[in-house]
Design a protein around this motif. Structure first.
Motif, PDB file in Angstrom:
ATOM      1  N   THR A 343       0.843  -1.217   0.000  1.00 43.61           N
ATOM      2  CA  THR A 343       0.000   0.000   0.000  1.00 43.61           C
ATOM      3  C   THR A 343       0.865   1.250   0.000  1.00 43.61           C
ATOM      4  O   THR A 343       0.616   2.219  -0.723  1.00 43.61           O
ATOM      5  CB  THR A 343      -0.915  -0.008   1.242  1.00 43.61           C
ATOM      6  OG1 THR A 343      -1.696  -1.199   1.243  1.00 43.61           O
ATOM      7  CG2 THR A 343      -1.814   1.197   1.265  1.00 43.61           C
ATOM      8  N   SER A 344       1.892   1.212   0.809  1.00 40.89           N
ATOM      9  CA  SER A 344       2.816   2.371   0.885  1.00 40.89           C
ATOM     10  C   SER A 344       3.511   2.597  -0.453  1.00 40.89           C
ATOM     11  O   SER A 344       3.674   3.741  -0.913  1.00 40.89           O
ATOM     12  CB  SER A 344       3.868   2.128   1.974  1.00 40.89           C
ATOM     13  OG  SER A 344       3.250   1.999   3.231  1.00 40.89           O
ATOM     14  N   LYS A 347       1.175   4.141  -2.864  1.00 44.61           N
ATOM     15  CA  LYS A 347       0.957   5.558  -2.569  1.00 44.61           C
ATOM     16  C   LYS A 347       2.113   6.378  -3.096  1.00 44.61           C
ATOM     17  O   LYS A 347       1.936   7.462  -3.684  1.00 44.61           O
ATOM     18  CB  LYS A 347       0.829   5.740  -1.049  1.00 44.61           C
ATOM     19  CG  LYS A 347       0.472   7.158  -0.645  1.00 44.61           C
ATOM     20  CD  LYS A 347       0.273   7.228   0.847  1.00 44.61           C
ATOM     21  CE  LYS A 347      -0.082   8.659   1.236  1.00 44.61           C
ATOM     22  NZ  LYS A 347      -0.239   8.800   2.689  1.00 44.61           N
ATOM     23  N   GLU A 351       2.036   9.311  -5.955  1.00 44.77           N
ATOM     24  CA  GLU A 351       2.571  10.666  -5.710  1.00 44.77           C
ATOM     25  C   GLU A 351       3.603  11.033  -6.779  1.00 44.77           C
ATOM     26  O   GLU A 351       3.659  12.189  -7.255  1.00 44.77           O
ATOM     27  CB  GLU A 351       3.221  10.719  -4.309  1.00 44.77           C
ATOM     28  CG  GLU A 351       2.183  10.694  -3.183  1.00 44.77           C
ATOM     29  CD  GLU A 351       2.838  10.678  -1.830  1.00 44.77           C
ATOM     30  OE1 GLU A 351       4.095  10.564  -1.749  1.00 44.77           O
ATOM     31  OE2 GLU A 351       2.110  10.755  -0.806  1.00 44.77           O
TER      32      GLU A 351
END
Length: 360
Positions: A343-344, A347, A351
């Motif tokens: 998930t990180s 993300k 970005e």
């Protein structure tokens, strides 16, 4: 866990040693508690305080004289005397040649050293040199130590000292006789002192010569007045050896109260059939003790083994359960970590994409 198993093994060894010690003590106790020595004769309608031990075949001379008056007179075949025979040499060797002049068929030798009576018959020259019969006997402290005597009388039943009776009693000299092992009641062949019967072949009487009923009856029937009886001592039992007598004390009362050699039709020994593979009393006791010991040991062993087994199984189950639990926990944790990481990363990627779009 290994320590606990070792402790159980030590405890089991101690228990087994203790049980073996208990078994030995029980066996010794059983043997110690068995009746020993002479028993006191118990007679119907007599108070216990009047009962004497059957240690005596000393007979009251008055009783013999009274009984003698009741006996039919036998023809005198030669001079009867209750003294040392005139045919005995200075060396104590009997000269039997002179006996050939009489019609007495037998000559009796009592070997009190070997506890054997041997009957001799005549050879072709009329001397008593042919061994005919050997009998196991029991003599005692008052038994003559030497000499030759002539039989003067006999009785089918004769009262002995101690309120007991001798069956087929044949007088040798004075109050010394051949007779059966004592009976508690006159005329009752089922009242034998069985504890005394087991002593046949040993030094056991007060002075008389105890015999089995069969042997006492043989002398009673075959050795007439005037038959010579010689006493001597030798470790050699004689030309026919030393017979044995059955040990009867361990048998039931209905058997042991009878002389096994008695030919009386009511004698239960005549129809008794021993059980095959009958074991001696000591062996039976040992077998019982061993069975109890083995059963106790097996029970304790099974309990200890089961306890150890259950403990091992529980320990293994707990270890497996813990291992599975840890594995599952680790797997879930890893999955969660991976998801979080993923998930990180997504993300961060978004970005980065957005930043590129802004720059363009």
């Amino acid at each position: 866990m290994k320590e606990r198993i070792l402790n159980h093994k030590i405890i089991l060894s101690i228990i087994i040693i203790a049980l073996v010690a208990i078994a030995i003590i029980v066996t010794i106790s059983l043997n110690y508690l068995k009746p020993q020595g002479k028993e006191v004769a118990k007679i119907d309608n007599l108070e216990e305080k009047n009962i004497e031990k059957s240690d005596g075949e000393y007979i009251n001379i008055e009783d013999i004289e009274q009984e003698d008056e009741k006996q039919p007179k036998e023809p005198e075949e030669q001079e009867n005397q209750n003294t040392i025979d005139k045919n005995t040499t200075k060396d104590g060797i009997t000269n039997t040649t002179n006996n050939t002049k009489n019609k007495i068929p037998y000559y009796i030798k009592v070997n009190y050293g070997a506890q054997v009576v041997t009957i001799y018959g005549k050879d072709n020259e009329g001397n008593y040199t042919v061994p005919v019969k050997a009998m196991v006997c029991s003599t005692g402290v008052a038994t003559p130590k030497s000499g030759v005597y002539s039989i003067p009388a006999r009785w089918e039943w004769l009262r002995l000292k101690g309120y007991v009776w001798g069956h087929y009693s044949t007088q040798i000299t004075g109050n010394i006789l051949f007779h059966s092992v004592p009976y508690l009641r006159k005329g009752d062949p089922a009242s034998l002192e069985y504890w005394e019967y087991d002593k046949l072949g040993t030094y056991a009487s007060a002075g008389c010569i105890r015999l089995t009923v069969k042997d006492a009856k043989w002398i009673y029937n075959n050795c007439a007045k005037g038959t010579k009886v010689e006493f001597y001592s030798d470790s050699n039992p004689g030309p026919l050896g030393k017979p044995t007598a059955k040990k009867i004390s361990s048998y039931p009362d209905y058997l042991r109260n009878w002389d096994p050699t008695d030919t009386n039709n009511s004698n239960p020994w005549l129809t008794y059939k021993p059980v095959e593979n009958t074991k001696p009393e000591n062996e039976i006791q040992n077998n019982i003790v061993n069975e109890i010991k083995n059963e106790v040991i097996n029970n304790i062993t099974n309990e200890v083994v089961n306890e150890i087994k259950n403990e091992v199984i529980n320990n293994i189950a707990n270890e497996v359960e813990n291992e599975i639990e840890n594995e599952i926990t680790n797997t879930i944790s890893n999955e969660i970590t991976n998801v979080i990481n993923s998930t990180s990363q997504n993300k961060e990627n978004k970005e980065a994409i957005n930043k590129i779009r802004e720059e363009t």
